[in-house]
Motif scaffolding. Structure first.
Motif, PDB file in Angstrom:
ATOM      1  N   MET A 284       3.999 -13.666  -0.679  1.00 50.60           N
ATOM      2  CA  MET A 284       3.962 -12.318  -0.110  1.00 50.60           C
ATOM      3  C   MET A 284       5.175 -12.005   0.752  1.00 50.60           C
ATOM      4  SD  MET A 284      -0.071 -12.473   0.840  1.00 50.60           S
ATOM      5  CE  MET A 284      -0.174 -10.805   1.452  1.00 50.60           C
ATOM      6  N   ILE A 285       6.003 -13.013   1.051  1.00 47.95           N
ATOM      7  CA  ILE A 285       7.202 -12.786   1.880  1.00 47.95           C
ATOM      8  C   ILE A 285       8.390 -13.466   1.231  1.00 47.95           C
ATOM      9  CG2 ILE A 285       8.265 -13.063   4.137  1.00 47.95           C
ATOM     10  CD1 ILE A 285       5.522 -13.256   5.372  1.00 47.95           C
ATOM     11  N   PRO A 286       9.308 -12.801   0.589  1.00 49.60           N
ATOM     12  CA  PRO A 286       9.198 -11.389   0.258  1.00 49.60           C
ATOM     13  C   PRO A 286       8.151 -11.189  -0.825  1.00 49.60           C
ATOM     14  CG  PRO A 286      11.099 -12.330  -0.822  1.00 49.60           C
ATOM     15  CD  PRO A 286      10.530 -13.408   0.056  1.00 49.60           C
ATOM     16  N   LYS A 287       7.662  -9.981  -0.908  1.00 51.33           N
ATOM     17  CA  LYS A 287       6.562  -9.728  -1.815  1.00 51.33           C
ATOM     18  C   LYS A 287       6.976  -9.964  -3.259  1.00 51.33           C
ATOM     19  CE  LYS A 287       2.881  -6.732  -0.292  1.00 51.33           C
ATOM     20  NZ  LYS A 287       1.944  -7.805  -0.578  1.00 51.33           N
ATOM     21  N   CYS A 288       6.338 -10.893  -3.915  1.00 51.35           N
ATOM     22  CA  CYS A 288       6.516 -11.055  -5.357  1.00 51.35           C
ATOM     23  C   CYS A 288       6.037  -9.759  -6.012  1.00 51.35           C
ATOM     24  CB  CYS A 288       5.678 -12.237  -5.834  1.00 51.35           C
ATOM     25  SG  CYS A 288       5.575 -12.362  -7.621  1.00 51.35           S
ATOM     26  N   TYR A 289       6.691  -9.390  -7.095  1.00 53.31           N
ATOM     27  CA  TYR A 289       6.332  -8.117  -7.737  1.00 53.31           C
ATOM     28  C   TYR A 289       4.883  -8.105  -8.210  1.00 53.31           C
ATOM     29  CZ  TYR A 289       6.743 -10.382 -12.279  1.00 53.31           C
ATOM     30  OH  TYR A 289       6.554 -11.201 -13.351  1.00 53.31           O
TER      31      TYR A 289
ATOM     32  N   SER B   2       2.389  -9.654  -6.480  1.00 53.88           N
ATOM     33  CA  SER B   2       1.484  -9.765  -5.336  1.00 53.88           C
ATOM     34  C   SER B   2       0.694  -8.476  -5.174  1.00 53.88           C
ATOM     35  CB  SER B   2       2.294 -10.039  -4.059  1.00 53.88           C
ATOM     36  OG  SER B   2       1.475  -9.925  -2.925  1.00 53.88           O
ATOM     37  N   GLY B   3      -0.607  -8.595  -5.197  1.00 52.81           N
ATOM     38  CA  GLY B   3      -1.472  -7.420  -5.053  1.00 52.81           C
ATOM     39  C   GLY B   3      -1.808  -6.743  -6.361  1.00 52.81           C
ATOM     40  N   SER B   4      -1.152  -7.152  -7.464  1.00 50.66           N
ATOM     41  CA  SER B   4      -1.372  -6.478  -8.745  1.00 50.66           C
ATOM     42  C   SER B   4      -2.115  -7.325  -9.763  1.00 50.66           C
ATOM     43  CB  SER B   4      -0.019  -6.069  -9.356  1.00 50.66           C
ATOM     44  OG  SER B   4       0.661  -5.215  -8.486  1.00 50.66           O
TER      45      SER B   4
ATOM     46  N   PRO C 181      -2.588 -11.198  -2.242  1.00 56.55           N
ATOM     47  CA  PRO C 181      -3.604 -11.738  -1.328  1.00 56.55           C
ATOM     48  C   PRO C 181      -4.950 -12.032  -2.002  1.00 56.55           C
ATOM     49  CG  PRO C 181      -3.473  -9.368  -1.053  1.00 56.55           C
ATOM     50  CD  PRO C 181      -2.401  -9.743  -2.040  1.00 56.55           C
ATOM     51  N   HIS C 182      -5.016 -11.819  -3.339  1.00 54.67           N
ATOM     52  CA  HIS C 182      -6.251 -12.125  -4.078  1.00 54.67           C
ATOM     53  C   HIS C 182      -6.197 -13.584  -4.534  1.00 54.67           C
ATOM     54  CE1 HIS C 182      -6.616  -7.826  -3.814  1.00 54.67           C
ATOM     55  NE2 HIS C 182      -5.483  -7.675  -4.480  1.00 54.67           N
TER      56      HIS C 182
END
Lengths: 214, 214
Positions: B40-45, B47-49, B55-56
């Motif tokens: 998440m730091i830096p956000k992987c493309y 992350s969240g999708s 974060p899932h």
């Protein structure tokens, strides 16, 4: 394909092999170089710190959570399944730095930041964090993670109607630039600076950033 | 579990496309809270999708609980040429969501599918040997290889669950397993690869998977 990508920084001309254990001498040399790089890039002060020096304060997080006019995935940090303190404390060392702001700059909190000059000051912190993070990554510290200041939405997505990744299933539109801020992760940068006996700067306003290296 | 069965699984990994594979005690699986933070730091493309990506996905505690139920694991590596995995056109493809003309994104997806396939084959073979409890981890995200043409991750966005539960797996890194360090400790050369590196400066790329067996 989950590797780190950056846009703020140039190409990495040297990539180190991942080692089974950190070489303490090399690590010390690298930490010193990272501090120098932070200063060369515009930081007023930069020091290598222990992970134990990172101060978490629930009041900081409460303040961030209550400042909810301009919410983003990084304001406050969306980290629902794991413990951010546990993760940060798992590092050994970090680089803590500050950038001088403009005289009369207010605390913007979560933003928005309408003043372009002030926004540029925050932008500088993100730039330094990104550069240090990328350098550390290619030095072989593959878990290096940076924390900037304020709300990345206020810096990079001020004109957007919303922070896209707040919508389930949507990705960040500036993944290589946006970082969570120290305060959005519950870190108390002011207390950390006091603990390091950092003196106030002449114009009175500073912005903090942190890179956890390894 | 018999050593001879573990050896059969290890050889099975090599026969089906891995260039290296070792049997390790499950206690050698390195679970580190910083790894999920790094997604998440830096956000992987992704992350969240993707339902399997931070974060899932599994929390650190869930992964610790899973790994603690097993005695042994087969850890394997699929080698990828650096001009594919570190190709500049690849990162443009990732950012735009459109396959590159050089075919690097297409080729790399093939390697990722291979990692998922090897892990699933090893699980199937272990079950055929009578070991009913297995757990597989692959590499990267599962959405690119299996649901690239779909508008969203069904597991994440609906109550219908994953479209491809028979082939999909959580990745090692998305589950907080420090695959880079495990590779280094195993004696495999591994290099940090991201959007800023130059293919010629990276000797090789690796994708890795893990199958736990009781």
């Amino acid at each position: 394909m989950g590797q780190a990508m950056t846009q703020f920084v140039g190409k990495a001309d040297h990539v180190r092999r991942i080692l089974p254990a950190i070489d303490p001498k090399q690590f010390e040399t690298d930490l010193n170089r990272l501090c120098e790089m932070a200063i060369e890039s515009g930081a007023e002060t930069a020091v290598a710190i222990d992970a134990g020096d990172v101060v978490f304060n629930s009041e900081v997080l409460e303040r961030v959570s209550s400042d909810d006019a301009f919410l983003s995935v990084h304001w406050p940090l969306n980290y629902p399944k794991d413990d951010i303190i546990e993760a940060v404390k798992a590092y050994r060392k970090g680089i803590f730095f500050r950038v001088t702001g403009d005289k009369g700059m207010p605390e913007y909190g979560g933003g928005p930041i309408r003043n372009a000059v002030h926004r540029k000051k925050y932008f500088k912190v993100y730039e330094i964090v990104t550069m240090l993070e990328s350098t550390s990554f290619y030095y072989g510290y593959h878990l290096a993670a940076g924390f900037a200041a304020e709300n990345c939405r206020a810096i990079f997505c001020a004109e957007e109607k919303r922070c896209l990744p707040m919508l389930k299933g949507k990705a960040c539109i500036h993944p290589n630039k946006g970082r969570p801020s120290m305060e959005a992760a519950g870190m108390d940068a002011n207390t950390m600076a006091k603990n390091f006996d950092w003196k106030p700067v002449e114009n009175g306003f500073v912005i903090y950033g942190l890179l956890m290296v390894a | 579990m018999f050593d001879s069965d573990l050896e059969k699984l290890r050889k099975g990994a090599m026969e089906t496309g891995a260039d290296k594979a070792v049997v390790i005690p499950a206690s050698d699986v390195i679970i580190d809270p910083r790894v999920r933070l790094k997604c998440m730091i830096p956000k992987c493309y992704m992350s969240g999708s993707c339902g399997h990506c931070p974060p899932h996905g599994y929390s650190i505690q869930e992964v610790k609980d899973i790994v603690s139920q097993f005695e042994k694991a087969v850890f394997f590596r699929v080698k990828v040429k650096s001009d594919i995995i570190a190709a500049e056109s690849l990162y443009k493809a990732v950012e735009s969501g459109v396959l590159d003309r050089n075919g690097n994104a297409f080729n790399l997806t093939g390697y990722y599918i291979l990692v998922f396939s090897i892990a699933r084959i090893l699980q199937k073979r272990a079950r055929a040997m009578g070991y009913t409890r297995t757990h597989g981890f692959a590499a990267g995200n599962c959405r690119d290889p299996f649901c690239h043409l779909q508008p969203h991750c069904q597991d994440l966005m609906t109550k219908n669950g994953c479209r491809h539960p028979e082939v999909s797996l959580h990745s090692m890194e998305a589950s907080g397993i420090d695959v880079f360090l495990m590779a280094a400790k195993t004696g495999w050369d591994h290099y940090p690869i991201g959007g800023s590196c130059i293919p010629e400066k990276v000797p090789q790329g690796n994708l890795m998977g893990l199958v736990l067996v009781a």
